[in-house]
Design an enzyme around this catalytic site. Structure first.
Site, PDB file in Angstrom:
ATOM      1  CB  SER A 142     -43.611  39.091  68.940  1.00  0.00           C
ATOM      2  OG  SER A 142     -43.868  37.690  68.329  1.00  0.00           O
ATOM      3  CE1 TYR A 156     -48.627  40.730  68.026  1.00  0.00           C
ATOM      4  CE2 TYR A 156     -46.909  39.195  67.000  1.00  0.00           C
ATOM      5  CZ  TYR A 156     -47.547  39.982  68.232  1.00  0.00           C
ATOM      6  OH  TYR A 156     -47.528  39.391  69.471  1.00  0.00           O
TER       7      TYR A 156
END
Length: 247
Positions: A142, A156
């Site tokens: 990401s 995350y």
């Protein structure tokens, strides 16, 4: 239809929806037979299998929880058993538990790391013995690994940053075997989990240079490039597909 991956076999983790499904379908369109894992939505998995078969390629859907290392290893072996070989591994399965750092539980941190990092490590470890020269491993990270703009992303972002180190290390270690390892870092992508018409979309679009979300197919195109013969000299790289969010 491309033949860049003709007669290759790919395994995509988390391939029943969103970016994972787009990757599975693109690899099949490029000529690969595709196995993919999913956790619970049998109807969606069946739909992806049907689309792959409609393109003339073989498809296998495998139930596996990426938080379970035994299940991850078994999925690799099942894919090889069903399709006869393994040339491409795409570690796409992921979990995003977004909440303030002060409210995050250790169990939530552990699950995030298990699914987003450990599963990629275990799947690669299981896959490499089946790969010959020219094998490909593509991890899906990401853009928050490089730039974390919004609050609540501590778990995350930590997990996705860990994939950068894993990708570089595996790229170095597997280079002598002519197996490449690369990382694709998507930004805002139009999926069920982060829809382009959702309440959080305007803030993300406002920070994106191109002023829009990616489609899953645009992320899959980068994966297909890295899985194909033209990327034979690319390894250990983190390639960001985020419309200029991080510029």
């Amino acid at each position: 239809m491309s033949t860049a991956l003709q007669d290759k076999v790919a395994l995509v983790t988390g391939g029943s929806r969103g970016i994972g499904a787009a990757i599975a379908l693109r690899l099949a369109a490029d000529g690969a037979d595709v196995a993919f894992t999913y956790q619970s939505n049998h109807d969606r998995a069946a739909g992806v299998v049907e689309k792959i078969k409609d393109s003339g390629r073989r498809a296998v859907a495998i139930v596996a929880d990426s938080a379970d290392p035994v299940a991850v290893r078994a999925a690799v072996e099942q894919a090889v058993g069903a399709l006869g070989r393994l040339d491409v591994l795409v570690n796409n399965a992921g979990v995003g538990i977004l909440k303030p750092f002060t409210d995050a539980g250790v169990d939530e941190f552990d699950r995030t790391m298990a699914v987003n990092v450990r599963a990629a490590f275990v799947a690669a470890q299981a896959a490499v013995p089946h790969m010959s020269a020219g094998g490909r491993i593509v991890n899906i990270g990401s853009n928050v690994a490089d730039r974390t703009v919004f609050p609540g992303f501590s778990m995350y972002a930590t997990s996705k940053a860990a994939l950068v180190g894993l990708t570089k290390a595996l790229g170095r270690e597997l280079g002598p075997r002519a197996i490449t390892v690369n990382l694709v870092q998507p930004g805002a992508t139009d999926t069920d989990l982060n829809p382009a018409d959702g309440p959080d979309a305007p803030a993300q679009v406002a920070l994106t240079a191109l002023g829009r979300y990616a489609s899953p197919a645009e992320v899959a195109a980068m994966v297909a490039y890295l899985a194909g013969p033209e990327a034979a000299y690319v390894t250990g790289a983190a390639l960001t597909v985020d419309g200029g969010f991080n510029v």
